[in-house]
Design an enzyme around this catalytic site. Structure first.
Site, PDB file in Angstrom:
ATOM      1  CD  GLU A  17      -3.134  -0.841   2.180  1.00 49.97           C
ATOM      2  OE1 GLU A  17      -2.889  -0.367   3.232  1.00 49.97           O
ATOM      3  OE2 GLU A  17      -4.150  -1.483   2.181  1.00 49.97           O
ATOM      4  CD  GLU A  60      -4.410  -5.844   2.893  1.00 52.64           C
ATOM      5  OE1 GLU A  60      -5.132  -5.169   3.650  1.00 52.64           O
ATOM      6  OE2 GLU A  60      -3.271  -5.723   2.731  1.00 52.64           O
TER       7      GLU A  60
HETATM    8  C1  GAL Z   1      -4.404  -2.586   5.117  1.00 53.83           C
HETATM    9  C2  GAL Z   1      -2.909  -3.186   5.141  1.00 53.83           C
HETATM   10  C3  GAL Z   1      -3.097  -4.672   5.969  1.00 53.83           C
HETATM   11  C4  GAL Z   1      -3.832  -4.299   7.114  1.00 53.83           C
HETATM   12  C5  GAL Z   1      -5.216  -3.740   6.980  1.00 53.83           C
HETATM   13  C6  GAL Z   1      -6.309  -3.484   8.001  1.00 53.83           C
HETATM   14  O1  GAL Z   1      -4.278  -1.332   4.946  1.00 53.83           O
HETATM   15  O2  GAL Z   1      -2.392  -3.278   4.218  1.00 53.83           O
HETATM   16  O3  GAL Z   1      -1.850  -4.872   6.396  1.00 53.83           O
HETATM   17  O4  GAL Z   1      -3.135  -3.369   8.144  1.00 53.83           O
HETATM   18  O5  GAL Z   1      -5.137  -2.727   6.098  1.00 53.83           O
HETATM   19  O6  GAL Z   1      -6.373  -4.592   8.826  1.00 53.83           O
END
Ligand code: GAL
Length: 732
Positions: free
Chosen positions: A182, A251
């Site tokens: 990110e 994600e």
């Molecule tokens: C994203 C990040 C993950 C985790 C998630 C929230 O921004 O890439 O590692 O932190 O948010 O759980």
């Protein structure tokens, strides 16, 4: 002919890389991940290996497979593998090679997210503190010292994977790899250096020559051949920056993480399923659940600050590895439905027709005349009857997607849940009360102002403690003459995260910048607060001993690594009548950690004279010890720490994490029943308002012996052990 030569070269190159012909070729285009020529949709789930134990891994992986996953994804956590420069540790639950091997044995693919910055609610985003303390370094930017370290670590991980033949072209399970994490979200904050850093990171990754595609998530300008991917609650509208790239969702947040003092986040199964179905309706190729199993932040690895020890995440597998139903089952059925269309989705062309207000019909069709449809209703409240003429009539509930086999037969609707809910309960197997022994934390020296090092300023805690402990003492003394009023106020400003203050050996109080009433009482990255309490001064020497406490180092944001901790840049003052005595630039003695840590009081084999008499309650800075038999059976084991304050817990010398059992969650966001329709936010659909934000702490079965086990607590605020109990987690 030229074309033939090119293919020949490619085959030769692949053979050279893998040294065997067992390997699989991984390619991709806008419609598919192509493995050995087979066009695939990939359903993946995140399971972070250090958030469980090697004994749990096979079961978690199998439950992932049974739930319809094709792949398991994990970050690599730099800080646990390289706690000191060039001293590596891959033992126990740090054995990521074994984790990948188990994934392969289960017949699944794997996704390797090296980072090595990972965010992940992991302390300091996964960076070891020595990195920060390396002279001249600047993290996550175009800085030679940092880039060199990042390259050394990345190369180390890659070469370990190559040696174990883990990459797909070598016959291994890993089909994709990620570099950085990110960065696009925060790149602006690093100016031009950010852009050159990300270009360098891409090239450095490509030079690793791993023979599979590389991903960068949330990186709109990802340099080719990096594939940019999306993270979020919904990614259906996302488009990769190269039309030839597959649309990937690295994600898909299945729930959310929890802070001390916050209620319990829940993301309903219907909404997760809706988001996934919408993603595949709109050309998605790979969906990864973050998390599929969240697990536990053992040790001091929770980030934040103020992230709880539980990283349950409301994931399809709960913290202990149980099926979180109906989520697990509802998604399993979704995966099966999508897989029925895999061939058409990965080779057909899609057309979307707006059938009605908020109703879209997407038809995938291939050359063979086969069809597969998604019929979506994105209205937040209205169920709609849709007439698709010769294909049939369908009732599509609000905020749902129907999957239609052959575009005629509804095989799944995201809002129609057939999996029964399972509620788990914690039960005492053995009603006998635990019996306890205790020792006080030895504080004579620090309360006397004695430390190990000395400075003429207030140090930054993470610089001074280098993550060896949550605790850093700051001690000074001040002479008060007879003319100064003895009733004074001690005023300390701190960057956080918590502060205990002692004056002349008396505890004056504790404060932190945590959450109150479910609302965070800090602003963004600023965890600073002012501590002010009345104190009694002596004529002559007065000793001020401040114990600053970190509760997980920050893990996200532009230059989050530089967010100050402890008292650096802040002030310490005594206000006595009209006189203000400024101690900020006095001589300060420091000491890292509490004595019990260096004496290893948490280790049952260390030589300590535990007292069994006059067991104290509400006594701050106390070590407690008890023993218990392992509960019979295989149900997960927890310790109920109700009645305790804040501290750290160990079972047979293994850390089960920080605890903060008296920190209640607020009232915000809790609802008797949850309306998932209309778009999820992490503060929707919460439960557990007004109760301890985390009362139960997981004791993995592999931490237990067949006979007697030892539980040791370091209690910082003062607690009452009378209600502490060892319990098992079983369906109600
Ligand atoms: C994203 C990040 C993950 C985790 C998630 C929230 O921004 O890439 O590692 O932190 O948010 O759980």
């Amino acid at each position: 002919m030229a074309h033939f030569c090119w293919i020949e070269l490619l085959v030769l190159a692949t053979l050279a890389l893998v040294g065997s012909s067992l390997g699989a070729r991984v390619e991709s285009d806008s419609n598919a991940i192509i493995i050995d020529g087979q066009r695939k949709i990939i359903i993946s789930g995140s399971i972070h290996y250090p958030r469980s134990t090697p004994q749990m891994w096979p079961d978690l992986i199998q439950k992932g497979k049974d739930g319809g996953l094709d792949a398991i994804e994990t970050y690599i956590f730099w800080d646990i593998h390289e706690p000191n420069p060039r001293q590596y540790d891959f033992s126990g639950n740090k054995d990521f090679i074994k984790f990948f091997q188990l994934i392969q044995q289960a017949g699944l693919y794997a996704i390797l997210r090296i980072g090595p910055y990972v965010c992940a609610e992991w302390s300091y985003g996964g960076f070891p503190l020595w990195l920060h303390n390396t002279p001249g370094i600047q993290l996550r930017t175009d800085n030679e010292i940092y880039k060199n370290e990042m390259q050394i670590f990345t190369s180390k991980i890659v070469s370990m994977c190559k040696d174990a033949k883990l990459f797909a072209p070598q016959g291994g399970p890993i089909i994709l790899a990620q570099i950085e994490n990110e960065y696009g979200n925060i790149m602006k904050g690093y100016g031009a250096a950010g852009k050159s850093y990300i270009n360098w990171a891409a090239q450095m990754a490509v030079n690793q020559n791993i023979g599979i595609p590389w991903v960068m998530c949330q990186q709109d300008d990802a340099p080719q051949p990096m594939i940019n991917a999306c993270n979020g609650f919904y990614c259906d509208q996302f488009k990769p920056n190269n039309p030839k790239s597959p649309k990937m969702w690295t994600e898909n947040w299945t729930g959310w993480f929890k802070l001390w003092g916050n209620s319990e986040p829940h993301r309903p199964a219907e909404d997760v399923a809706f988001a996934v179905a919408r993603f595949f309706q709109n050309g998605g190729v790979l969906n990864n659940y973050y998390m599929y199993h969240g697990g536990t932040n053992f040790g001091r690895k929770a980030g934040g600050p103020y992230i709880t020890t539980s990283y349950d995440y409301d994931a399809p597998l709960d913290e202990y590895g149980n099926l979180n139903q109906p989520k697990w089952g509802h998604l399993k059925q979704l995966h099966a439905a999508i897989k029925q269309g895999e061939k058409i989705l990965t080779s057909g062309t899609a057309t979307t027709r707006n059938v009605d207000h908020n109703i879209d019909l997407t038809t995938y069709a291939n050359n063979a005349g086969e069809r597969f449809c998604f019929l979506s209703n994105i209205d937040g409240s209205k169920d709609v009857n849709v007439d698709l003429q010769q294909d049939g009539k369908f009732m599509v509930p609000a905020w749902s997607v129907s999957i239609l086999l052959g575009c005629k037969t509804e095989i799944y609707n995201t809002a129609k849940v057939y999996t029964p809910t399972v509620v788990y309960a914690k039960k005492n197997q053995d009603p006998t009360k635990l019996s306890w022994a205790w020792v006080p934390e030895a504080m004579d020296e620090t309360l006397d102002g004695k430390g190990d090092t000395k400075a003429n300023e207030l140090l930054d805690q993470k610089d001074a403690a280098s993550d060896a402990s949550d605790y850093l003492w700051y001690m000074t003394s001040v002479n008060i003459d007879a003319n100064t009023p003895r009733n004074a106020n001690l005023r300390v400003t701190t960057n956080g995260h918590g502060l205990h203050a002692f004056v002349n050996k008396n505890l004056i109080g504790f404060q932190f910048a945590g959450s109150t009433n479910g609302q965070q009482s800090f602003n963004g990255d600023d965890y600073s607060f002012e501590f002010q309490r009345p104190v009694q001064l002596n004529v002559g020497t007065n000793i001020i001993s401040l114990l600053s406490v970190t509760v997980g180092l920050a893990n996200y944001g532009v230059r989050y690594d530089l967010i100050p901790t402890g008292l650096w840049g802040k002030t310490v003052q005594l206000m006595a009548g009209t006189t203000t005595i400024n101690l900020t630039s006095s001589t300060w003695f420091n000491k890292v950690g509490v004595n019990g840590e260096s004496q290893r009081l948490y280790d049952p084999s260390s030589n300590v004279n535990w007292n069994s008499n006059q067991l104290p309650t509400a006594r701050p800075f106390t070590w407690y010890k008890t023993t218990f038999k392992s509960p019979w059976g295989t149900a997960p084991v927890v310790v109920d720490l109700q009645g305790m304050g804040k501290g750290h817990a160990w079972v047979n010398g293994n850390s089960i994490g920080r605890y903060w059992a008296n920190e209640l969650s607020g009232t915000r966001g809790c609802v008797p029943s949850c309306n998932y329709r209309g778009g999820y936010r992490s503060d929707n659909c919460r439960t557990n308002c007004g109760n301890p934000s985390q009362r139960w702490y997981h004791i993995p079965r592999s931490f237990l012996n067949n006979n007697v086990n030892t539980l040791i607590l370091f209690e910082e605020l003062g607690g009452d052990t009378s209600q502490v109990a060892i319990q098992v987690v079983t369906p109600q």
